[in-house]
Scaffold this motif. Sequence first.
Motif, mmCIF file in Angstrom:
data_model
loop_
_atom_site.group_PDB
_atom_site.id
_atom_site.type_symbol
_atom_site.label_atom_id
_atom_site.label_comp_id
_atom_site.label_asym_id
_atom_site.label_seq_id
_atom_site.Cartn_x
_atom_site.Cartn_y
_atom_site.Cartn_z
ATOM 1 N N GLY A 113 -22.166 1.281 1.791
ATOM 2 C CA GLY A 113 -23.166 2.140 2.388
ATOM 3 C C GLY A 113 -22.668 3.575 2.429
ATOM 4 N N ALA A 114 -23.559 4.534 2.447
ATOM 5 C CA ALA A 114 -23.158 5.936 2.480
ATOM 6 C C ALA A 114 -24.166 6.744 3.277
ATOM 7 C CB ALA A 114 -23.053 6.492 1.060
ATOM 8 N N PHE A 115 -23.659 7.753 3.996
ATOM 9 C CA PHE A 115 -24.529 8.689 4.696
ATOM 10 C C PHE A 115 -23.873 10.070 4.684
ATOM 11 C CE2 PHE A 115 -21.897 6.700 8.009
ATOM 12 C CZ PHE A 115 -21.401 7.797 8.703
ATOM 13 N N ALA A 116 -24.683 11.093 4.806
ATOM 14 C CA ALA A 116 -24.170 12.460 4.829
ATOM 15 C C ALA A 116 -23.193 12.610 5.987
ATOM 16 C CB ALA A 116 -25.317 13.456 4.965
ATOM 17 N N GLU A 117 -22.039 13.188 5.709
ATOM 18 C CA GLU A 117 -20.971 13.273 6.705
ATOM 19 C C GLU A 117 -21.479 13.905 7.999
ATOM 20 O OE1 GLU A 117 -16.903 15.652 6.624
ATOM 21 O OE2 GLU A 117 -16.931 14.003 5.163
ATOM 22 N N GLY A 118 -21.256 13.198 9.100
ATOM 23 C CA GLY A 118 -21.706 13.675 10.401
ATOM 24 C C GLY A 118 -23.169 13.435 10.702
ATOM 25 N N ARG A 119 -23.919 12.805 9.763
ATOM 26 C CA ARG A 119 -25.354 12.606 9.957
ATOM 27 C C ARG A 119 -25.776 11.158 9.658
ATOM 28 N NH1 ARG A 119 -29.102 16.443 10.077
ATOM 29 N NH2 ARG A 119 -30.268 14.626 10.852
ATOM 30 N N PRO A 120 -25.231 10.182 10.356
ATOM 31 C CA PRO A 120 -25.702 8.813 10.133
ATOM 32 C C PRO A 120 -27.162 8.634 10.505
ATOM 33 C CG PRO A 120 -24.328 8.924 12.103
ATOM 34 C CD PRO A 120 -24.204 10.249 11.415
ATOM 35 N N ASP A 121 -27.674 9.509 11.386
ATOM 36 C CA ASP A 121 -29.077 9.421 11.788
ATOM 37 C C ASP A 121 -30.029 9.795 10.655
ATOM 38 O OD1 ASP A 121 -27.872 11.987 12.120
ATOM 39 O OD2 ASP A 121 -29.687 12.684 13.110
ATOM 40 N N ALA A 122 -29.504 10.410 9.595
ATOM 41 C CA ALA A 122 -30.350 10.783 8.459
ATOM 42 C C ALA A 122 -30.597 9.616 7.519
ATOM 43 C CB ALA A 122 -29.710 11.944 7.688
ATOM 44 N N GLY A 123 -29.937 8.488 7.770
ATOM 45 C CA GLY A 123 -30.165 7.305 6.951
ATOM 46 C C GLY A 123 -28.939 6.892 6.168
ATOM 47 N N VAL A 124 -28.823 5.588 5.954
ATOM 48 C CA VAL A 124 -27.697 5.014 5.212
ATOM 49 C C VAL A 124 -28.246 4.307 3.983
ATOM 50 C CG1 VAL A 124 -25.748 3.426 5.287
ATOM 51 C CG2 VAL A 124 -26.392 4.696 7.348
ATOM 52 N N TRP A 125 -27.637 4.558 2.846
ATOM 53 C CA TRP A 125 -28.021 3.904 1.604
ATOM 54 C C TRP A 125 -27.036 2.781 1.325
ATOM 55 C CZ3 TRP A 125 -27.669 9.095 2.434
ATOM 56 C CH2 TRP A 125 -28.870 9.815 2.371
ATOM 57 N N TRP A 126 -27.523 1.548 1.294
ATOM 58 C CA TRP A 126 -26.679 0.376 1.058
ATOM 59 C C TRP A 126 -26.879 -0.129 -0.363
ATOM 60 C CZ3 TRP A 126 -22.922 -1.097 4.265
ATOM 61 C CH2 TRP A 126 -23.012 -0.724 5.615
ATOM 62 N N ASN A 127 -25.793 -0.574 -0.957
ATOM 63 C CA ASN A 127 -25.846 -1.098 -2.314
ATOM 64 C C ASN A 127 -24.818 -2.219 -2.444
ATOM 65 O OD1 ASN A 127 -26.572 -1.241 -5.078
ATOM 66 N ND2 ASN A 127 -24.757 -0.044 -5.615
ATOM 67 N N GLY A 128 -25.243 -3.376 -2.947
ATOM 68 C CA GLY A 128 -24.341 -4.503 -3.109
ATOM 69 C C GLY A 128 -23.506 -4.382 -4.373
ATOM 70 N N LEU A 129 -22.252 -4.842 -4.283
ATOM 71 C CA LEU A 129 -21.371 -4.890 -5.445
ATOM 72 C C LEU A 129 -21.314 -6.327 -5.943
ATOM 73 C CD1 LEU A 129 -18.411 -2.585 -4.349
ATOM 74 C CD2 LEU A 129 -20.491 -1.985 -5.560
ATOM 75 N N ALA A 130 -21.747 -6.548 -7.164
ATOM 76 C CA ALA A 130 -21.753 -7.905 -7.705
ATOM 77 C C ALA A 130 -20.323 -8.408 -7.841
ATOM 78 C CB ALA A 130 -22.448 -7.925 -9.067
#
Length: 510
Positions: free
Chosen positions: A444-461
Motif C-alpha cells: 500500500g502507498a500514500f502521500a507522505e504525511g497524508r494517509p487521509d488522502a487515500g491508500v492505494w493497495w496492490n497485491g504481489l503475486a
Amino acid sequence: MKAPAGNGRVAVVAECAADAALLVAAEAAAGPEIAVICLRDDGEEGRAALDRALADASARGCEVWGRPRILDEPGVTGIVKELRALQPLRIRVPDPDPTHTGWDPDRNCPVHDEPPGRAAAALLALDAARVLQRESATPVLVDCRRTEAATPHLPATSCPRYPAVTGWLTEGFDGRATAFLPSAAGVLRWTQPRPHGADWDGPELLPGPRLMPGLRVVRDLSGFAHLFALRRTARTDGGENVEIVHAAQYRSGHPLTPWHSLGSPNPGDAYKSRETGFPAAGFDAAGGVVVFARNFGHSVSYREQRPESAWTPWRHLSGLRVADELVTVTTPKGDVQLFARLRDTPGVVRWHRPGYDAAWTEDRAVPFAPRPGSLAAGPEPGTVVFRDLRTNEPCVWQSGAHAPVPLGAAEGEAPVTGVTGVRVDGWDYSLLVRSGAGGSCEIGAFAEGRPDAGVWWNGLAGEPAHGVPAVLRDRTGRITVATLTEGAKLAVSHRESHAEGFTFGSWYSA
C-alpha cells in the motif's frame, strides 16, 4: 539447512484434546495441513470438542492430516517421535508461561485460571521442537498461543504469546541486507554476500541456548541491528527464570555479540520472573536505548542505557494494567514513546517524556482500540499502525491526533508495517506492507504525511507468506520486500524503478 519435508504442515501439540481444540481454532488461514498430537486422552467430551474444531478448520479450507495422535511414550522423547513422522514446518503450542489472575497467600504462589498441564505441555513441546530442528537441520517455527479467556470481545486463541516479528529485514553498515527470524532452536539469519545483489546466504542458525520463539529487531542510529528476546535459565532450586537478553550485529554476516542478560523486572522469584513480558526497545536521537517489558503486576518496567554509560536498574511505571503487547516509536524530535495495549478494557495507553532527564507521563486518552497482536510502529516517525478491534481495518495514528486514519483493506490478521521516503515522480510516499487474504503479500502507498488522502493497495503475486512481510528502503533508495514462504524459504522482490511507480518484480527464493 534443507528444505522442510512437510508441505506447510502445522502440528498442534497440547496436553489433551480439549486444549488442542482451542489451538486448532486459532488456525484461521486456509491451506495448511493440520496434525494434532495430544499428551494424554481426556475422554469422550474432549475428543468431541476436538472433532468439532477440526471440522470447522476443514470448512475454512484447512486440510486435516490423519487422526489425532495420543503419545504412546511420555515426555520429550514421545513428542519428538511423533514430530519426526509429521515433519511439520510450524508447531502450535499453548502459552508456556501464562499470566496469573490472583495470588494465593496461603501457598504463596500465583493463581491461574487454566490447568497447569497446559504450560507443562508447551515446555515439553518446545524442547521437542528444538531437538527436531537440530537433528534435521530444517527450520521449525513455533507459535505459542494464550488459551485463557482474558481478552475482551475476542476469543483467547486470537492472542499470540510472543509478538509477530516486524522490521526483521535490515541494512548493515556495509550496504548488505540481513533478515532475522525466530525459530524453535534459535534465531535464523539470511545475509546478502554483496550489497544489492540477488544472492543470499542462509538460513544460518545463530547460537542462543533456550531462547523462546520470539524476536524483536531494532536498528540504532548507525543502522546496526539489535536483537531482543526472552531466554529460559535454570534456577538452583530446580525452577526456571525467564530473562530478557540482547545481542547486536555490527558487521553483516559476522557473529553476533554474545547474548547479554538484562535480567527481569521481577528477579529472584521463581513464579514472578516466569511472567516476564516480551521486550520492546527504542533508540532516541542521542543514541540511548530504552527497553520496556510488562512486569508481574501487569504494569510496565524499563531499563535504559545512555551512550558510553552502564545500564540502569529496572524501574517501574505505575498506571493502568497492560497486556503483553508493547510497541515503541521514535518521534520526529528523537524521543522514544511507548504504546501498550490495555489488559482489562479495549484500548491503549501511551508513555512519553520530553527528554532523558524528564519524568515519564502516562497518556490514557489514546483514541483507539487495537485488535490483539496487531500493534506496530508506523512508517513515519511518531506513528503507530494497528487493526481496529471491531472492523479489523488497518489504521494509523499520529501522537496528538484526534482520531486514527483508516487505511482500508481489512483482510488478514497480522500487523501492518512500512517505510517512508519512497520517491515517486518527484513526490515522497510512505509504503505499507501486509499479509492479505490467504497469506498473500500486499503493498500500500500514500502521500507522505497524508494517509487521509487515500491508500492505494496492490497485491504481489506469489506464494502465500508465513508471518509478517518486511520491507526495506536502503541507502540507495531501492525498495526490497521479503517474506517467508510456507516452505521456510526467504522470498524477495524488488521495486523495479528507483523513482517511478510502485511496480515490483517477480519473487525469487533467497
